[in-house]
Design an enzyme around this catalytic site. Structure first.
Site, PDB file in Angstrom:
ATOM      1  N   TRP A 157       0.816  -1.227   0.000  1.00  0.00           N
ATOM      2  CA  TRP A 157       0.000   0.000   0.000  1.00  0.00           C
ATOM      3  C   TRP A 157       0.850   1.279   0.000  1.00  0.00           C
ATOM      4  O   TRP A 157       0.430   2.318   0.489  1.00  0.00           O
ATOM      5  CB  TRP A 157      -0.970   0.018   1.194  1.00  0.00           C
ATOM      6  CG  TRP A 157      -1.817  -1.196   1.274  1.00  0.00           C
ATOM      7  CD1 TRP A 157      -2.941  -1.485   0.540  1.00  0.00           C
ATOM      8  CD2 TRP A 157      -1.636  -2.330   2.146  1.00  0.00           C
ATOM      9  NE1 TRP A 157      -3.460  -2.712   0.893  1.00  0.00           N
ATOM     10  CE2 TRP A 157      -2.682  -3.251   1.876  1.00  0.00           C
ATOM     11  CE3 TRP A 157      -0.699  -2.646   3.121  1.00  0.00           C
ATOM     12  CZ2 TRP A 157      -2.813  -4.467   2.545  1.00  0.00           C
ATOM     13  CZ3 TRP A 157      -0.816  -3.855   3.784  1.00  0.00           C
ATOM     14  CH2 TRP A 157      -1.866  -4.751   3.496  1.00  0.00           C
ATOM     15  N   HIS A 158       2.039   1.190  -0.593  1.00  0.00           N
ATOM     16  CA  HIS A 158       2.942   2.344  -0.631  1.00  0.00           C
ATOM     17  C   HIS A 158       3.058   2.893  -2.053  1.00  0.00           C
ATOM     18  O   HIS A 158       4.152   3.245  -2.495  1.00  0.00           O
ATOM     19  CB  HIS A 158       4.320   1.968  -0.081  1.00  0.00           C
ATOM     20  CG  HIS A 158       4.313   1.611   1.368  1.00  0.00           C
ATOM     21  ND1 HIS A 158       5.403   1.083   2.025  1.00  0.00           N
ATOM     22  CD2 HIS A 158       3.331   1.719   2.313  1.00  0.00           C
ATOM     23  CE1 HIS A 158       5.097   0.864   3.299  1.00  0.00           C
ATOM     24  NE2 HIS A 158       3.845   1.238   3.494  1.00  0.00           N
ATOM     25  N   TYR A 159       1.949   2.976  -2.754  1.00  0.00           N
ATOM     26  CA  TYR A 159       2.002   3.496  -4.127  1.00  0.00           C
ATOM     27  C   TYR A 159       2.204   5.006  -4.112  1.00  0.00           C
ATOM     28  O   TYR A 159       1.803   5.696  -3.177  1.00  0.00           O
ATOM     29  CB  TYR A 159       0.740   3.115  -4.909  1.00  0.00           C
ATOM     30  CG  TYR A 159      -0.551   3.259  -4.148  1.00  0.00           C
ATOM     31  CD1 TYR A 159      -1.058   2.191  -3.412  1.00  0.00           C
ATOM     32  CD2 TYR A 159      -1.241   4.458  -4.134  1.00  0.00           C
ATOM     33  CE1 TYR A 159      -2.225   2.331  -2.690  1.00  0.00           C
ATOM     34  CE2 TYR A 159      -2.414   4.604  -3.410  1.00  0.00           C
ATOM     35  CZ  TYR A 159      -2.900   3.529  -2.692  1.00  0.00           C
ATOM     36  OH  TYR A 159      -4.053   3.670  -1.969  1.00  0.00           O
ATOM     37  N   HIS A 160       2.852   5.494  -5.163  1.00  0.00           N
ATOM     38  CA  HIS A 160       3.224   6.897  -5.249  1.00  0.00           C
ATOM     39  C   HIS A 160       3.481   7.242  -6.710  1.00  0.00           C
ATOM     40  O   HIS A 160       3.494   6.370  -7.576  1.00  0.00           O
ATOM     41  CB  HIS A 160       4.463   7.175  -4.391  1.00  0.00           C
ATOM     42  CG  HIS A 160       5.624   6.261  -4.679  1.00  0.00           C
ATOM     43  ND1 HIS A 160       5.673   4.960  -4.222  1.00  0.00           N
ATOM     44  CD2 HIS A 160       6.757   6.435  -5.399  1.00  0.00           C
ATOM     45  CE1 HIS A 160       6.782   4.383  -4.630  1.00  0.00           C
ATOM     46  NE2 HIS A 160       7.463   5.257  -5.350  1.00  0.00           N
TER      47      HIS A 160
END
Length: 544
Positions: free
Chosen positions: A479-482
Site C-alpha cells: 500500500w505504498h504506491y506513489h
C-alpha cells in the site's frame, strides 16, 4: 486453556476502552459538516481536495491565517470501531462497499488487490500505523524545494500529536532477535530516524491500541477559519483565463457533489489556490478529468484540454510486498509493524501477528461451546524493496469521477527490483533458520517444522531463478504506491502544477521513490512543511 481465558478477557477490556474512546468526539468535529449542509456556492482562500495524510496537516496549518475548505469524499473515522482500533486493520480492508467504506478497493492490471483511504485521515486512518522518517537520499532525489528547518519542526509537530513508542509484543521481540542474529545490525533501539540495521519505529496506535491519524492534526486548526466537508466528491477543477494575454489559465474553484446529488461550487479568493491532496490515484485522476494531461489522450475522451501535460498519470509506482505466514504453536498478541530490519541489500523486513478464531468444524471437534470460542495465531514475515525502479501508469476508465481509473504498476519490470526482492526473500529464509524462530515450529515425527498458511519459500534459496519466480508469483502490495504527478514532469519544485496558475499538488503522487521504510511520516510532514512555506510566501508578498 488459561492463556485463552486471559486473551478473551484482554479482548473484552480492550473493546471497552475503545468504546469509551469512540463516545468522545474530537475537537475537530465542531467544524466538520456533511456536504449537504453547504451552500451552492461559497469562497475560500484555500481549497484542499482530499482530507488525507497530507491534506489534514496542510489544512490545519493554513487555517492559522486564512479561510480554508477541506473536501473529503468519505466520512469521519472516530465513529467507526474497526478504523479506530489496532485489531480492526484487516477487517477494515475487508469491509468494503462501492460508496462509503473507509477503504476503497481497486485492482491493478496485474490482478493485485489494493486499497486507498476514503475517510477523513485518508490512508493514515486505515494503515498499519508504522511511523518512520525518510532516508536522506529521498530528500536529495525528490526534487522538492525543501527547507531543512521546516522539515525538522514539521516532523516534531506531528510526532508530538499522534506518534507513540510501542510496547513491543512477543512476536515483534522474536523478529528483533532474529534480525540481529542473521546480521541485520546494528541494533538502533527505538528511533524515528532511518538507519541501516534493526530498529523499533514509532506507531500511531497508543498503548490502548487506539488509532491516531492525520485527522487528529485538525485539532490544531483555527476553528473559525476552517470548514471540513465530508461525503463531498469533487467532479472537476474550474479554470479561467488569467487575462494577461499569456494564454495560461488559473484554477479558480472546484465543483463537487453531495450525497443527495446536488452540486456545489467552491471558489478561491484573490491570491488563493486550489491544492490537490488526493493521493497517487486521486490527484492524477482529477487532473485528467479536469483537462490537464496529454492533449491527444484527453481529446479522445472528449475532455476539453486546459493544458497539455504529457506525464500526468505516468511514472506510477507501488512497492511490491512478498512474504510467508505460519501458525504459531502458542497464542500471540495481535501486533502490527513495530520492528523493521533495514538491510544494505535493498530490502526492508517487517512482521505482524494476528489472532483468529478456530474454524467452526475444528471448534466443534474440540467440543467447545459457542460461547467460548478458541483462537489460534498466525505470524507473518514480509519484505519490501526500496524504490522501486519499475514504473507503471494510470489511465481513465470513464469520464465519471466515481469510476476508479485503471492502474498498472509493472512490478519487477526493472531487473534491479527483482534482484532486491530475491535478496529480501533470502533474508526471510535466514530468519526462519535462526534460533529466535525455533519456538514457532511444531514438533512431530522427531523433527520440527513450520505450519505454513499459504505459500512457502522455494526449497533452494540459493537459486536466483526459483527465488525470482517466487517473487513474481507471490507479489502483493504494501500500500505504498506513489507517483503520477512527479516533480519536474507535472509539478515544479514548489509543487505548483506547471502550465496553469493557482494550482498545486501536495501528496505522495509527487514522489518518484517511496521514502524510507514507510511513507506515512514523510507525507504527514510534507503537508505541514508546505503549509508553513505557503504562509511564509504570502507574508513575504504582503510585506513587499
Amino acid at each position: 486453556m488459561a492463556s485463552i481465558i486471559i486473551l478473551c478477557f484482554q479482548f473484552i477490556t480492550f473493546f471497552s476502552l475503545i468504546s469509551g474512546t469512540l463516545s468522545q468526539s474530537p475537537t475537530y468535529a465542531a467544524f466538520v459538516v456533511n456536504a449537504t449542509e453547504l451552500p451552492p456556492e461559497d469562497s475560500y482562500d484555500y481549497i484542499i481536495v482530499g482530507g488525507g495524510t497530507a491534506g489534514c496537516p496542510l489544512a490545519a496549518t493554513l487555517s492559522s491565517n486564512y479561510r480554508v475548505l477541506l473536501i473529503e469524499r468519505g466520512g469521519v473515522p472516530h465513529t467507526n470501531p474497526s478504523v479506530m482500533r489496532e485489531d480492526g486493520f484487516i477487517p477494515t480492508l475487508r469491509q468494503i462497499d462501492s460508496l462509503y467504506s473507509p477503504a476503497e478497493a481497486f485492482t491493478s492490471d496485474e490482478g493485485v488487490l489494493n486499497a486507498r483511504g476514503r475517510v477523513l485521515g485518508g490512508s493514515s486512518a486505515i494503515n498499519a500505523g508504522f511511523y518512520s522518517r525518510a532516508d536522506d537520499e529521498f530528500y536529495n532525489r525528490s526534487g522538492i524545494n525543501w527547507d531543512p528547518n521546516l522539515i525538522e519542526s514539521s516532523y516534531q509537530w506531528i510526532e508530538n500529536a499522534i506518534v507513540f513508542q510501542p510496547e513491543l509484543q512477543p512476536w515483534q521481540s522474536a523478529l528483533r532477535d532474529g534480525l540481529l542474529e542473521i546480521g541485520v545490525r546494528p541494533f538502533n533501539g527505538y528511533t524515528l530516524q532511518h538507519a541501516i540495521g534493526t530498529k523499533i519505529g514509532g506507531s500511531t496506535f497508543n498503548s490502548s491500541g487506539h488509532r491516531h491519524s492525520a485527522a487528529d492534526l485538525l485539532n490544531e486548526a483555527t476553528g473559525s477559519n476552517i470548514k471540513v466537508a465530508v461525503y463531498a466528491t469533487v467532479e472537476r477543477i474550474i479554470f479561467s483565463g488569467s487575462g494577461s494575454g499569456s494564454g495560461m489559465q488559473n484554477a479558480i474553484g472546484v465543483v463537487f457533489h453531495d450525497t443527495d446529488g446536488r452540486f456545489h461550487h467552491a471558489m478561491v479568493r484573490e491570491e488563493g489556490e486550489i491544492i490537490l491532496a488526493a493521493g497517487a490515484i486521486g490527484s492524477p485522476h482529477l487532473l485528467l478529468l479536469s483537462g490537464i494531461g496529454p492533449r491527444s489522450y484527453l481529446s479522445s475522451w472528449g475532455i476539453p484540454v486546459v493544458n497539455h501535460s504529457p506525464f500526468v498519470g505516468q511514472f506510477l509506482y507501488d512497492n511490491p510486498r512478498n512474504g510467508i505466514s505460519f501458525v504459531s504453536p502458542t497464542l500471540l498478541h495481535h501486533s502490527l509493524i513495530q520492528v523493521v530490519g533495514i538491510t544494505d541489500s535493498g530490502a526492508y523486513l517487517e512482521a505482524s501477528s494476528t489472532v483468529r478464531p478456530l474454524p467452526s468444524h475444528v471448534h466443534a471437534s474440540h467440543r467447545r461451546s459457542h460461547s467460548s470460542p478458541m483462537y489460534f495465531s498466525v505470524a507473518s514475515i514480509m519484505e519490501k524493496i526500496i524504490g522501486p525502479l519499475s514504473a507503471g501508469s494510470l489511465r481513465l476508465a470513464s469520464t465519471e469521477i466515481a469510476t476508479s481509473p485503471i492502474v498498472r504498476f509493472n512490478y519487477f519490470s526493472n531487473p534491479v527490483d527483482l534482484e532486491r526482492c530475491v535478496n529480501g526473500t533470502r533474508k526471510i529464509g535466514e530468519l526462519l533458520r535462526s534460533r529466535a524462530m525455533g519456538g514457532f515450529r511444531f514438533w512431530g515425527h522427531h523433527r520440527s517444522a513450520f505450519r505454513y498458511v499459504g505459500v512457502r519459500l522455494p526449497p533452494n534459496h540459493s537459486s536466483d531463478e526459483e527465488m525470482g519466480a517466487f517473487c513474481r508469483r507471490t507479489v502483493d502490495t504494501i500500500w505504498h504506491y506513489h507517483g503520477g504527478c512527479l516533480v519536474g514532469s507535472v509539478v515544479d519544485s514548489d509543487l505548483k502544477v506547471m502550465g496553469v496558475g493557482s494550482l498545486r499538488v501536495i501528496d505522495g503522487s509527487t514522489f518518484s521513490i517511496s521514502p524510507g521504510t514507510n511513507p506515512q511520516a514523510t507525507v504527514l510532514m510534507l503537508g505541514r512543511h508546505m503549509g508553513l512555506k505557503i504562509l511564509r510566501e504570502r507574508l513575504q508578498k504582503t510585506s513587499a
